[in-house]
Write a protein that holds these residues in place. Structure first.
Motif, PDB file in Angstrom:
ATOM      1  N   CYS A   1       7.489   3.531   1.295  1.00  0.00           N
ATOM      2  CA  CYS A   1       5.903   3.697   2.452  1.00  0.00           C
ATOM      3  C   CYS A   1       5.517   5.191   1.969  1.00  0.00           C
ATOM      4  O   CYS A   1       4.337   5.101   1.584  1.00  0.00           O
ATOM      5  CB  CYS A   1       6.103   3.520   3.613  1.00  0.00           C
ATOM      6  SG  CYS A   1       7.189   2.120   4.272  1.00  0.00           S
TER       7      CYS A   1
ATOM      8  N   CYS B   1       3.040   6.241  -0.527  1.00  0.00           N
ATOM      9  CA  CYS B   1       1.521   5.791  -0.415  1.00  0.00           C
ATOM     10  C   CYS B   1       0.142   6.363   1.291  1.00  0.00           C
ATOM     11  O   CYS B   1      -0.565   6.590   1.087  1.00  0.00           O
ATOM     12  CB  CYS B   1       1.156   3.928  -0.445  1.00  0.00           C
ATOM     13  SG  CYS B   1       1.201   3.215  -2.052  1.00  0.00           S
ATOM     14  N   HIS B   2       1.871   5.772   1.941  1.00  0.00           N
ATOM     15  CA  HIS B   2       0.775   5.987   2.957  1.00  0.00           C
ATOM     16  C   HIS B   2       1.178   7.213   3.550  1.00  0.00           C
ATOM     17  O   HIS B   2       0.479   7.828   4.711  1.00  0.00           O
ATOM     18  CB  HIS B   2       1.651   4.879   4.382  1.00  0.00           C
ATOM     19  CG  HIS B   2       1.523   3.977   4.394  1.00  0.00           C
ATOM     20  ND1 HIS B   2       0.192   3.021   4.612  1.00  0.00           N
ATOM     21  CD2 HIS B   2       1.377   2.384   4.124  1.00  0.00           C
ATOM     22  CE1 HIS B   2       0.121   1.605   4.273  1.00  0.00           C
ATOM     23  NE2 HIS B   2       0.674   1.679   3.585  1.00  0.00           N
TER      24      HIS B   2
END
Ligand code: HEC
Ligand code: HEC
Length: 339
Positions: free
Chosen positions: A88, A91-92
């Motif tokens: 993740c 992107c995050h």
């Protein structure tokens, strides 16, 4: 023999080295970084105090803690953090500010968790989401955006990463609460205040049942009559939806819809694409219309005289959702809409 031992020692040391390099500490939020003398007389001191309190309540990337759940096993959260870094963070972002290295060109941007606000939820406007709402989006992804589906993750990893998203979310919420207390209310940051604010964060996430969206009426049958009523409310003379979604629901004219809660220009959904970001079941779509998806307002009380109208709108939206694929937007199968 001896040589082999030295080699494995070297390999081991290298390995520890890269492990460390791969796990950067959490970074300061943009707001905390920007804090200047005008805002607070000793900004550096405040940054240090807030960072210390955040570490105390939310831990570090290698030893995370979840506010409000002191009994959750450390191993579970460590697992969640590892899954997050692997799947993740690109992107995050490592700290969950939605600013990972891959994020820059995406539209919509990956979620910045730190505001504690989510889009695809089953609760009324203004309420925190259920844990299950986050789990559902992580499991199914957000179709039509860059957010992939993680339904194939082993159950344990999925549950762990959901809780780790909550760690990052609560960390962001606590940070804002501490900053606002110090800057706006001129309170001294000490252990007692930090505990009080952390308890406040935990409390907000205990969602009472009354906040969960239960449809006002039972779903009527999916008929032409229902679709036609929905069309009228969507794009007819007194319709509201077309103002953002366009007459044909495609949002292709990029009408201005206002800013989203993260400060970016919002964009109405293309309802003809066949891809619903927040799920395609009748209930998913009902919840989007009932609760809104900022900057789309909530329509919970939009049709007091005809509560079935929300279902008619759902049916109309479902009807046009395959339109682009069926190539009927410009053709005759759609109920007639004035342009
Ligand atoms: C390739 C980029 C990408 C990856 C990898 C990714 N996400 Fe996302 N994620 C997004 C984007 C983009 C959105 C915003 C979707 C939107 O606003 O419609 C999003 C939104 C979300 C949301 C918010 C849903 C809501 O209701 O607001 C959650 C939670 C989330 N992602 C969790 C995760 C988790 C957990 C992982 C890893 C297991 C992950 N994401 C991996 C791009 C990504
Ligand atoms: C002020 C502008 C505005 C109005 C008015 C508006 N919408 Fe929206 N709508 C949006 C935005 C913005 C989104 C969110 C897109 C996103 O970020 O995923 C959205 C999303 C949706 C979604 C979710 C789509 C998905 O991908 O899951 C549905 C369904 C929807 N709107 C239906 C309606 C209906 C029906 C009405 C009228 C009752 C309406 N909208 C009125 C702006 C608006």
């Amino acid at each position: 023999m001896k040589f082999g031992w030295i080699l494995s020692f070297v390999a081991c040391a290298l390995c520890v080295g890269c492990e460390r390099a791969e796990v950067p500490a959490y970074k300061l939020s943009a707001e905390l970084t920007a804090l200047a003398k005008d805002d607070y007389d000793k900004p550096d001191e405040l940054r240090k105090q807030i960072t210390e309190q955040l570490e105390k309540h939310c831990g570090t990337p290698l030893h995370p803690k979840l506010i409000g759940h002191p009994k959750l096993s450390a191993e579970h959260l460590v697992r969640g953090a590892a899954v997050y870094r692997e799947r993740c963070a690109a992107c995050h972002g490592n700290s969950g500010y939605g600013d990972g290295p891959a994020a820059k060109t995406m539209s919509p941007l990956p979620r910045d968790y730190s505001k504690g606000i989510f889009k695809f939820v089953s609760v009324v406007d203004g309420s925190k989401p259920l844990r299950d709402d986050l789990r559902r989006t992580i499991y199914n992804g957000a179709r039509g955006t860059s957010m992939p589906a993680f339904g194939l993750l082993p159950e344990r990893d999925l549950e762990a990463v959901v809780d780790y998203v909550l760690v990052l979310t609560h960390r962001g919420e606590l940070e804002s609460a501490l900053r606002e207390a110090a800057v706006d209310e001129e309170e001294e940051i000490d252990d007692k205040l930090a505990q009080k604010l952390a308890d406040g964060v935990a409390k907000k996430w205990i969602v009472p049942r009354s906040k969960i969206i239960h449809p006002l009426t039972v779903e009527p049958p999916y008929t032409w009559e229902s679709i036609e009523k929905g069309r009228e409310a969507f794009a007819g003379a007194n319709g509201v939806c077309f103002k953002c979604h366009d007459r044909d629901g495609s949002a292709r004219n990029l009408l201005e819809v206002g800013k989203d809660p993260w400060g970016h220009e919002g964009r109405a959904a293309d309802l003809t694409s066949g891809m619903f970001h927040g799920g395609a079941t009748s209930l998913d779509i009902y919840r989007r219309i009932y609760g809104g998806v900022k900057p789309m307002p909530a329509f919970a009380t939009g049709y007091p005289k005809d509560p079935d109208m929300l279902w008619h709108l759902v049916h109309y939206v479902q009807f046009i959702s395959g339109a682009r694929r069926r190539d009927v937007v410009e053709h005759s199968i759609l109920p007639k809409v004035e342009r």
